[in-house]
Design a protein around this motif. Structure first.
Motif, PDB file in Angstrom:
ATOM      1  N   ASN A 194      26.772 -24.543 -87.375  1.00 38.67           N
ATOM      2  CA  ASN A 194      26.170 -24.476 -86.040  1.00 38.67           C
ATOM      3  C   ASN A 194      27.009 -23.657 -85.056  1.00 38.67           C
ATOM      4  N   GLY A 240      29.763 -24.352 -83.857  1.00 34.48           N
ATOM      5  CA  GLY A 240      30.309 -25.219 -82.829  1.00 34.48           C
ATOM      6  C   GLY A 240      31.795 -25.436 -82.998  1.00 34.48           C
ATOM      7  N   SER A 248      26.849 -36.473 -80.718  1.00 33.12           N
ATOM      8  CA  SER A 248      27.179 -35.298 -79.907  1.00 33.12           C
ATOM      9  C   SER A 248      26.676 -34.016 -80.548  1.00 33.12           C
ATOM     10  N   ILE A 249      26.680 -33.957 -81.876  1.00 29.53           N
ATOM     11  CA  ILE A 249      26.185 -32.768 -82.580  1.00 29.53           C
ATOM     12  C   ILE A 249      24.662 -32.754 -82.604  1.00 29.53           C
ATOM     13  N   THR A 269      22.544 -31.883 -79.220  1.00 27.70           N
ATOM     14  CA  THR A 269      22.914 -30.648 -78.525  1.00 27.70           C
ATOM     15  C   THR A 269      21.969 -29.538 -78.968  1.00 27.70           C
ATOM     16  N   PRO A 278      27.224 -26.576 -80.209  1.00 23.08           N
ATOM     17  CA  PRO A 278      27.915 -27.799 -79.776  1.00 23.08           C
ATOM     18  C   PRO A 278      29.394 -27.555 -79.481  1.00 23.08           C
ATOM     19  N   ILE A 291      32.441 -29.942 -78.333  1.00 28.52           N
ATOM     20  CA  ILE A 291      32.795 -31.354 -78.182  1.00 28.52           C
ATOM     21  C   ILE A 291      34.284 -31.462 -77.866  1.00 28.52           C
ATOM     22  N   ASP A 295      30.383 -33.982 -74.595  1.00 29.48           N
ATOM     23  CA  ASP A 295      29.628 -32.913 -75.259  1.00 29.48           C
ATOM     24  C   ASP A 295      28.848 -32.119 -74.218  1.00 29.48           C
ATOM     25  N   GLY A 322      25.531 -31.574 -74.577  1.00 30.88           N
ATOM     26  CA  GLY A 322      24.188 -31.812 -75.101  1.00 30.88           C
ATOM     27  C   GLY A 322      23.126 -31.975 -74.032  1.00 30.88           C
ATOM     28  N   GLY A 334      25.281 -32.647 -70.360  1.00 29.06           N
ATOM     29  CA  GLY A 334      26.126 -33.294 -71.348  1.00 29.06           C
ATOM     30  C   GLY A 334      26.416 -34.742 -71.021  1.00 29.06           C
TER      31      GLY A 334
END
Length: 430
Positions: A301, A303, A334-335, A338, A342, A344, A361, A363, A419
């Motif tokens: 992702n 991230g 959190s993943i 989002t 992401p 974090i 995060d 998100g 977030g």
């Protein structure tokens, strides 16, 4: 909330104490009211005789009957007697008219003495041969009509239902007190009935879910085992399409197994048979282990996870397995929640008694209405008529329960589309 028999008994004791306090207060109010009514009656009764004297002053019928009387006679009658004597009828009529203005329900007995001798007998104490007349003269509630009548008429009144009338004056308070007590008791009984009914429904739901999840475990295990066996087959290994299908079966079976495990974990916690295995844990090491498990997913992702582990002493006492599950749930959420890349951030700090951990995060965030419900079991924030991420809504409920069992605290701050930050505060020795 789990309503055990101990909670219900405690509620019963509290309600009984409340009822006792209510009864005591109502008793004091009623007692004071009765005393007030009693004092008012004691003040009013002398005025009854005075009002009767003024009322009968111009009663020509009574004056004529007494004036024509010959001889000496004593008499007695009550408020409910059947009378034929004209003098007694006229006298009772006047008494009833006066009482109607004060205490219409007051019952009485009249002892009287009438004589053709002129002058009030209370001033002539030389008639010992007339003991009944002397008793009338000595009575507390005595009234002499000698000043307005040509002959002598003395009466003494005895009130036979004073206490009943006093209680009757307080009947409104008595009725309100009993009504209030009945309402409280009915409300309590209905509350206990509702709690018991809800407890039975909750137990039924929990048993059904537990049985269902247990039934799922065997077929899920069989599917996962079959998927692993298929991957090793030559036919599958040489076909990318079949291999992708098998990987989907394997990953989905693992996801389903994870959800079933969460349900079973919550069932164990709810049953009250949950036990922890507390050990000394390096929380920073626990964080690194969880972060390493998500490296592949984050790379896919694009991230990243930023670590800012400032706690000088990361050692806490707790159950390593369940605290690791707490971290897994928070990082996983959190993943999943989002929309974009992401990012974090994990931060720790500490003092002499607590270690604080926060995860932030970028998100979709949680609105203020859902923030109050986010830790409830099976609650999931909706968007429109569909859930954007699949699941049972058990993750954060599990996190909350585990943190509470460690005598810790969890809180969140969130802004929609910006977030969310979850903050854990764990004691070093729960």
């Amino acid at each position: 909330m789990k309503w055990s028999k101990y909670i219900i008994v405690s509620l019963l004791v509290l309600v009984i104490l409340a009822l006792g306090s209510l009864l005591y207060n109502q008793y004091r109010i009623l007692k004071n009211d009765l005393e007030t009514n009693r004092r008012m009656m004691e003040l009013t009764i002398p005025r009854i005789l005075s009002d009767l004297y003024d009322h009968m002053m111009f009663n020509q019928t009574l004056g004529h009957l007494v004036g024509e009387f010959q001889g000496t006679e004593d008499f007695s009658f009550s408020s409910d007697s059947e009378l034929s004597d004209s003098l007694q009828v006229a006298l009772r009529k006047g008494i009833d008219e006066v009482l109607a203005l004060n205490y219409p329900k007051l019952e009485y007995r009249v002892d009287g003495f009438v004589s053709d001798e002129f002058g009030c007998m209370i001033h002539r104490n030389h008639r010992p041969e007339l003991p009944k007349a002397m008793n009338v003269l000595k009575a507390e509630n005595h009234l002499c009509f000698c000043m307005i009548l040509s002959n002598t008429l003395d009466i003494a009144m005895t009130y036979t239902n004073k206490e009943e009338v006093i209680i009757g004056e307080s009947f409104q308070i008595i009725r309100q007190s009993f009504l209030l007590i009945i309402i409280v008791m009915v409300a309590f009984a209905y509350t206990i009935y509702t709690i018991n009914k809800q407890k039975k429904l909750s137990d039924l739901k929990r048993d059904f879910i537990n049985n269902l999840t247990h039934e799922f475990k065997t077929p899920i295990f069989s599917i996962s085992l079959a998927a692993k066996s298929l991957i090793k087959k030559q036919e599958i290994a040489t076909s990318e399409k079949l291999k992708s299908y098998v990987h989907v079966i394997d990953s989905e079976s693992k996801r389903l197994q994870s959800q079933v495990d969460k349900i079973l974990q919550m069932a164990v916690i709810d049953s009250g048979n949950f036990t922890m295995d507390p050990t000394l844990i390096d929380f920073h090491e626990l964080i690194h282990e969880v972060v390493s498990s998500y490296c592949v997913i984050l790379e896919e992702n694009e991230g990243q996870i930023e670590l800012d582990l400032k706690a000088s002493n990361p050692i806490v006492t707790g159950d390593e397995v369940h605290l690791k599950n707490v971290l897994f749930n928070l990082v996983d959420n959190s993943i999943k929640y989002t929309k974009h890349t992401p990012i974090i951030r994990l931060v720790t700090s500490d003092n002499s008694s607590h270690l604080t951990f926060s995860i932030t995060d970028n998100g979709i965030g949680i609105n203020s209405v859902h923030q109050k419900l986010i830790f409830d079991q099976f609650f999931r924030a909706e968007k429109g008529n569909t859930h954007t991420v699949k699941g049972f809504g058990l993750g954060l409920s599990y996190v909350k329960r585990i943190v509470s069992l460690h005598q810790g605290e969890i809180s969140l701050t969130s802004t929609p589309n910006q977030g969310t930050t979850f903050t854990l505060k764990l004691p070093r020795k729960p």
